[in-house]
Design an enzyme around this catalytic site. Structure first.
Site, short mmCIF file in Angstrom:
data_model
loop_
_atom_site.label_atom_id
_atom_site.label_comp_id
_atom_site.label_asym_id
_atom_site.label_seq_id
_atom_site.Cartn_x
_atom_site.Cartn_y
_atom_site.Cartn_z
N ARG A 1 11.03 4.00 3.30
CA ARG A 1 10.64 2.96 4.32
C ARG A 1 11.91 2.15 4.67
NH1 ARG A 1 5.90 -0.94 4.56
NH2 ARG A 1 4.96 0.80 5.03
N LYS B 1 25.77 -3.42 -0.79
CA LYS B 1 27.14 -3.16 -0.67
C LYS B 1 27.64 -2.56 0.46
CE LYS B 1 26.49 -2.65 -5.68
NZ LYS B 1 26.55 -1.57 -6.83
N HIS C 1 4.73 5.79 11.49
CA HIS C 1 4.51 5.62 10.10
C HIS C 1 3.36 6.77 9.91
CE1 HIS C 1 3.39 4.07 6.39
NE2 HIS C 1 3.15 2.79 6.76
N ARG D 1 0.80 -1.23 0.11
CA ARG D 1 -0.09 -0.04 -0.04
C ARG D 1 0.84 1.45 0.00
NH1 ARG D 1 -2.70 -3.88 1.48
NH2 ARG D 1 -0.87 -4.41 2.47
N THR D 2 1.74 1.48 0.94
CA THR D 2 2.49 2.52 1.14
C THR D 2 3.11 3.05 -0.22
OG1 THR D 2 2.67 2.15 3.39
CG2 THR D 2 4.02 4.19 2.62
N1 CP Z 1 -0.25 0.08 5.82
C1 CP Z 1 1.01 -0.29 5.40
O1 CP Z 1 1.92 0.43 5.34
O2 CP Z 1 0.99 -1.23 4.20
P1 CP Z 1 2.25 -1.88 3.32
O3 CP Z 1 3.12 -2.36 4.46
O4 CP Z 1 1.65 -2.75 2.33
O5 CP Z 1 2.82 -0.44 2.85
#
Ligand code: CP
Length: 309
Positions: A104, A83, A132, A54-55
């Site tokens: 991320r 590396k 998040h 999703r993100t």
């Molecule tokens: N909600 C969320 O962070 O989903 P993903 O891990 O699929 O990005």
């Protein structure tokens, strides 16, 4: 003005700034075509050192729907991190190519380290078990759109409250609104971290209770935020197996809930919500995933400082 800023923690945006962001997201939802060229000529980099559906894809969809373009990597294996390149060197390089970056990383604080060295805005797309913030924007926009407000709710957070970064960010953000009561539902081992309990809830005099049984409280809730037990953050597989099915929201539990309960989940789900409730109008987690794209469209516009229609 959000132009040129980073988003690392949900508290990086004031309540007023959130309101302006949600207003813009609302305008985009009403007339997405009007924004189809807002980011023409701009590039978003998605630097994902950890898996995501999703993100990453909602960030990419957001930029593409704004007329911009995207580049990036979806695992550390496919970048020079494999590396031994540092996050600091990586962001300085990405800053030569792109105008904005969503990152991320499994290590808590890595997007902040990147932001300190970055010539372009960095958005924390999830750092370890920490925060998040764009999931929180998603969650708040979902609640605001479906309920018409962000205050005066009893909010149940259920599942892995220890490692669930979406829970930590959502508590921080919602604690700033009036009349929010939290019911924290988890096994003893997966309770919220002390810094959330002490620095956010107790220090700000926020009403909350910590309990173990969902069925004891579901009837009191306006919002139920279910979460997955975060297998990837456990040190011990046996503990994960023992705790993974602590909660399963099914039809029998939904019978005890209010008619206007909203069930949210950041997704992905494993077993914690039975598919048998997916068609219940109170189950809004796929709508929530869609709001995530719209709020990220609004965020990209704001951080790039491109002209708003
Ligand atoms: N909600 C969320 O962070 O989903 P993903 O891990 O699929 O990005």
């Amino acid at each position: 003005m959000l132009k040129g800023r980073h988003l690392i923690d949900p508290m990086d945006l004031s309540v007023e700034e959130l309101e302006r962001l949600f207003e813009l997201a609302g305008k985009i939802i009403e007339d997405p075509k009007k924004y189809a060229e807002s980011c023409k000529g701009y590039l978003l980099a998605t630097c994902f050192y950890e898996p995501s559906t999703r993100t990453r894809l909602s960030f990419e969809a957001a930029m593409l729907r704004l007329g911009g373009q995207v580049l990036g990597f979806s695992s550390s294996d496919s970048s020079s991190a494999s590396k031994g390149e540092s996050v600091k060197d990586t962001i300085q390089t990405i800053g030569c190519y792109a105008d904005i970056c969503a990152m991320r990383h499994p290590k808590e604080g890595a997007p902040k380290v990147a932001a300190l060295a970055s010539p372009i805005p960095v958005i924390n797309a999830g750092d370890g078990g920490h925060q998040h913030p764009t999931q929180t924007l998603t969650d708040l926009l979902t609640i605001r759109s479906l309920k018409g407000r962000l205050s005066n709710f009893t909010v149940g957070l259920c599942g892995d409250l220890k490692f669930g970064r979406t829970v930590h960010s959502l508590i921080k953000a919602l604690a700033r609104y009036d009349g929010i009561k939290f019911v924290l539902i988890s096994p003893e081992e997966l309770k919220i971290p002390d810094y959330i309990r002490e620095e956010i809830l107790i220090k700000n005099n926020i009403e909350f209770e910590e309990i173990e049984r969902l069925e004891h409280t579901i009837g009191t809730l306006d919002i139920l935020y279910m979460t997955r037990v975060q297998r990837e953050r456990f040190f011990n597989e046996a503990d994960y197996i023992r705790l993974k099915d602590s909660y399963i929201l099914d039809k029998s539990k939904m019978k005890m809930a209010k008619e206007d309960l909203a069930v949210l989940h950041p997704l992905p789900r494993v077993n914690e919500i039975s598919v048998e409730i997916d068609n219940d109008p109170r189950a809004v987690y796929f709508k929530q995933a869609k709001y995530g794209m719209f709020v990220r469209m609004a965020l990209i516009i704001k951080l790039l400082g491109v002209e708003e229609c």
